[in-house]
Design a protein around this motif. Structure first.
Motif, PDB file in Angstrom:
ATOM      1  N   TYR A 166      -4.543 119.291 -41.173  1.00 50.71           N
ATOM      2  CA  TYR A 166      -5.803 118.718 -40.707  1.00 50.71           C
ATOM      3  C   TYR A 166      -6.535 119.816 -39.948  1.00 50.71           C
ATOM      4  O   TYR A 166      -6.012 120.364 -38.992  1.00 50.71           O
ATOM      5  CB  TYR A 166      -5.552 117.518 -39.795  1.00 50.71           C
ATOM      6  CG  TYR A 166      -6.824 116.910 -39.271  1.00 50.71           C
ATOM      7  CD1 TYR A 166      -7.622 116.142 -40.095  1.00 50.71           C
ATOM      8  CD2 TYR A 166      -7.237 117.121 -37.970  1.00 50.71           C
ATOM      9  CE1 TYR A 166      -8.806 115.591 -39.626  1.00 50.71           C
ATOM     10  CE2 TYR A 166      -8.409 116.581 -37.491  1.00 50.71           C
ATOM     11  CZ  TYR A 166      -9.190 115.810 -38.327  1.00 50.71           C
ATOM     12  OH  TYR A 166     -10.366 115.287 -37.867  1.00 50.71           O
ATOM     13  N   ASP A 167      -7.717 120.184 -40.405  1.00 49.75           N
ATOM     14  CA  ASP A 167      -8.530 121.203 -39.758  1.00 49.75           C
ATOM     15  C   ASP A 167      -9.705 120.544 -39.055  1.00 49.75           C
ATOM     16  O   ASP A 167     -10.363 119.674 -39.625  1.00 49.75           O
ATOM     17  CB  ASP A 167      -9.089 122.193 -40.779  1.00 49.75           C
ATOM     18  CG  ASP A 167      -8.015 123.094 -41.358  1.00 49.75           C
ATOM     19  OD1 ASP A 167      -8.314 123.779 -42.347  1.00 49.75           O
ATOM     20  OD2 ASP A 167      -6.885 123.131 -40.833  1.00 49.75           O
ATOM     21  N   LEU A 168      -9.953 120.974 -37.835  1.00 51.63           N
ATOM     22  CA  LEU A 168     -11.056 120.425 -37.048  1.00 51.63           C
ATOM     23  C   LEU A 168     -11.648 121.539 -36.202  1.00 51.63           C
ATOM     24  O   LEU A 168     -10.902 122.312 -35.594  1.00 51.63           O
ATOM     25  CB  LEU A 168     -10.539 119.315 -36.128  1.00 51.63           C
ATOM     26  CG  LEU A 168     -11.586 118.528 -35.359  1.00 51.63           C
ATOM     27  CD1 LEU A 168     -12.342 117.583 -36.297  1.00 51.63           C
ATOM     28  CD2 LEU A 168     -10.950 117.738 -34.241  1.00 51.63           C
ATOM     29  N   PRO A 169     -12.985 121.655 -36.161  1.00 49.93           N
ATOM     30  CA  PRO A 169     -13.593 122.665 -35.286  1.00 49.93           C
ATOM     31  C   PRO A 169     -13.173 122.428 -33.834  1.00 49.93           C
ATOM     32  O   PRO A 169     -12.993 121.284 -33.418  1.00 49.93           O
ATOM     33  CB  PRO A 169     -15.093 122.439 -35.450  1.00 49.93           C
ATOM     34  CG  PRO A 169     -15.239 121.716 -36.740  1.00 49.93           C
ATOM     35  CD  PRO A 169     -13.990 120.898 -36.902  1.00 49.93           C
ATOM     36  N   GLU A 170     -13.027 123.512 -33.090  1.00 51.63           N
ATOM     37  CA  GLU A 170     -12.643 123.380 -31.683  1.00 51.63           C
ATOM     38  C   GLU A 170     -13.676 122.598 -30.896  1.00 51.63           C
ATOM     39  O   GLU A 170     -13.327 121.882 -29.960  1.00 51.63           O
ATOM     40  CB  GLU A 170     -12.492 124.762 -31.046  1.00 51.63           C
ATOM     41  CG  GLU A 170     -11.226 125.469 -31.415  1.00 51.63           C
ATOM     42  CD  GLU A 170     -11.087 126.788 -30.681  1.00 51.63           C
ATOM     43  OE1 GLU A 170     -11.588 126.917 -29.550  1.00 51.63           O
ATOM     44  OE2 GLU A 170     -10.477 127.685 -31.254  1.00 51.63           O
ATOM     45  N   LYS A 171     -14.939 122.749 -31.280  1.00 50.47           N
ATOM     46  CA  LYS A 171     -16.021 122.055 -30.580  1.00 50.47           C
ATOM     47  C   LYS A 171     -16.739 121.148 -31.566  1.00 50.47           C
ATOM     48  O   LYS A 171     -16.974 121.529 -32.714  1.00 50.47           O
ATOM     49  CB  LYS A 171     -16.995 123.054 -29.981  1.00 50.47           C
ATOM     50  CG  LYS A 171     -16.334 123.884 -28.911  1.00 50.47           C
ATOM     51  CD  LYS A 171     -17.287 124.836 -28.273  1.00 50.47           C
ATOM     52  CE  LYS A 171     -16.508 125.578 -27.199  1.00 50.47           C
ATOM     53  NZ  LYS A 171     -17.061 126.832 -26.831  1.00 50.47           N
ATOM     54  N   PRO A 172     -17.099 119.955 -31.136  1.00 51.17           N
ATOM     55  CA  PRO A 172     -17.776 119.012 -32.028  1.00 51.17           C
ATOM     56  C   PRO A 172     -19.133 119.541 -32.495  1.00 51.17           C
ATOM     57  O   PRO A 172     -19.816 120.269 -31.785  1.00 51.17           O
ATOM     58  CB  PRO A 172     -17.967 117.766 -31.164  1.00 51.17           C
ATOM     59  CG  PRO A 172     -17.036 117.932 -30.027  1.00 51.17           C
ATOM     60  CD  PRO A 172     -16.851 119.395 -29.824  1.00 51.17           C
ATOM     61  N   VAL A 173     -19.478 119.137 -33.678  1.00 48.21           N
ATOM     62  CA  VAL A 173     -20.789 119.449 -34.228  1.00 48.21           C
ATOM     63  C   VAL A 173     -21.805 118.559 -33.535  1.00 48.21           C
ATOM     64  O   VAL A 173     -21.546 117.375 -33.317  1.00 48.21           O
ATOM     65  CB  VAL A 173     -20.790 119.176 -35.750  1.00 48.21           C
ATOM     66  CG1 VAL A 173     -22.109 119.541 -36.365  1.00 48.21           C
ATOM     67  CG2 VAL A 173     -19.645 119.914 -36.416  1.00 48.21           C
ATOM     68  N   GLY A 174     -22.952 119.085 -33.181  1.00 47.47           N
ATOM     69  CA  GLY A 174     -23.981 118.291 -32.501  1.00 47.47           C
ATOM     70  C   GLY A 174     -24.594 117.247 -33.416  1.00 47.47           C
ATOM     71  O   GLY A 174     -24.597 117.379 -34.637  1.00 47.47           O
ATOM     72  N   GLY A 175     -25.096 116.184 -32.802  1.00 50.39           N
ATOM     73  CA  GLY A 175     -25.824 115.164 -33.545  1.00 50.39           C
ATOM     74  C   GLY A 175     -24.988 114.062 -34.168  1.00 50.39           C
ATOM     75  O   GLY A 175     -25.529 113.189 -34.840  1.00 50.39           O
ATOM     76  N   LEU A 176     -23.679 114.088 -33.971  1.00 48.10           N
ATOM     77  CA  LEU A 176     -22.842 113.033 -34.548  1.00 48.10           C
ATOM     78  C   LEU A 176     -22.886 111.797 -33.657  1.00 48.10           C
ATOM     79  O   LEU A 176     -22.901 111.896 -32.438  1.00 48.10           O
ATOM     80  CB  LEU A 176     -21.395 113.508 -34.682  1.00 48.10           C
ATOM     81  CG  LEU A 176     -21.138 114.685 -35.615  1.00 48.10           C
ATOM     82  CD1 LEU A 176     -19.665 115.068 -35.581  1.00 48.10           C
ATOM     83  CD2 LEU A 176     -21.561 114.365 -37.027  1.00 48.10           C
ATOM     84  N   ASN A 177     -22.894 110.619 -34.280  1.00 43.85           N
ATOM     85  CA  ASN A 177     -22.869 109.391 -33.487  1.00 43.85           C
ATOM     86  C   ASN A 177     -21.429 109.037 -33.115  1.00 43.85           C
ATOM     87  O   ASN A 177     -20.477 109.654 -33.593  1.00 43.85           O
ATOM     88  CB  ASN A 177     -23.565 108.237 -34.231  1.00 43.85           C
ATOM     89  CG  ASN A 177     -22.866 107.845 -35.510  1.00 43.85           C
ATOM     90  OD1 ASN A 177     -21.674 108.047 -35.672  1.00 43.85           O
ATOM     91  ND2 ASN A 177     -23.606 107.286 -36.436  1.00 43.85           N
ATOM     92  N   SER A 178     -21.282 108.054 -32.253  1.00 44.24           N
ATOM     93  CA  SER A 178     -19.949 107.716 -31.739  1.00 44.24           C
ATOM     94  C   SER A 178     -19.011 107.234 -32.853  1.00 44.24           C
ATOM     95  O   SER A 178     -17.819 107.534 -32.823  1.00 44.24           O
ATOM     96  CB  SER A 178     -20.046 106.649 -30.641  1.00 44.24           C
ATOM     97  OG  SER A 178     -20.545 105.448 -31.165  1.00 44.24           O
ATOM     98  N   TYR A 179     -19.534 106.538 -33.830  1.00 48.24           N
ATOM     99  CA  TYR A 179     -18.702 106.063 -34.929  1.00 48.24           C
ATOM    100  C   TYR A 179     -18.128 107.246 -35.710  1.00 48.24           C
ATOM    101  O   TYR A 179     -16.940 107.295 -36.008  1.00 48.24           O
ATOM    102  CB  TYR A 179     -19.507 105.151 -35.862  1.00 48.24           C
ATOM    103  CG  TYR A 179     -18.722 104.690 -37.057  1.00 48.24           C
ATOM    104  CD1 TYR A 179     -17.735 103.720 -36.926  1.00 48.24           C
ATOM    105  CD2 TYR A 179     -18.944 105.243 -38.315  1.00 48.24           C
ATOM    106  CE1 TYR A 179     -16.990 103.299 -38.015  1.00 48.24           C
ATOM    107  CE2 TYR A 179     -18.209 104.834 -39.400  1.00 48.24           C
ATOM    108  CZ  TYR A 179     -17.235 103.860 -39.254  1.00 48.24           C
ATOM    109  OH  TYR A 179     -16.498 103.463 -40.341  1.00 48.24           O
TER     110      TYR A 179
END
Length: 116
Positions: A39-52
């Motif tokens: 499972y790969d995930l950026p260390e920092k969230p991408v901007g503009g995503l909603n809570s869901y």
């Protein structure tokens, strides 16, 4: 890493994952059902995503942690994983607050229209 706003990029068989993730990506590897997964995930969230949307990423991130926990003693294997998890949890809280403010604003405007 390109992140689709409609399709989760997350769980993949290990053989489909690139040899080494990008420097800004955290990879969680685990074995389930005799098959290796990553499972790969950026260390920092991408901007503009909603809570869901953020909760979808968090659900899979935590799923990978829990699956790996069956084979290891620690939930996090290093500080980068912990920092990434905290960053995504904080982004989720921020998105929930943003959406709550927007809902209150809409409710207030609708209430003002009904009162007029």
């Amino acid at each position: 890493m390109q992140i689709s706003l409609t399709t989760l990029q997350s769980m993949q068989p290990l053989e489909q994952c690139s040899m080494e993730p990008e420097p800004h990506v955290v990879r969680i590897c685990y074995t389930e059902g005799g098959k290796d997964w990553c499972y790969d995930l950026p260390e920092k969230p991408v901007g503009g995503l909603n809570s869901y949307r953020i909760s979808q990423f968090l659900t899979e991130f935590e799923y990978a942690f829990n699956r790996r926990l069956k084979d290891e003693i620690r939930f996090y294997s290093d500080l980068r994983e912990m920092s990434a998890h905290v960053a995504w949890l904080q982004a989720h809280a921020d998105a929930l607050e943003r959406e709550a403010r927007m809902s209150r604003l809409f409710a207030s405007r609708i209430g003002n229209i009904m009162a007029a």
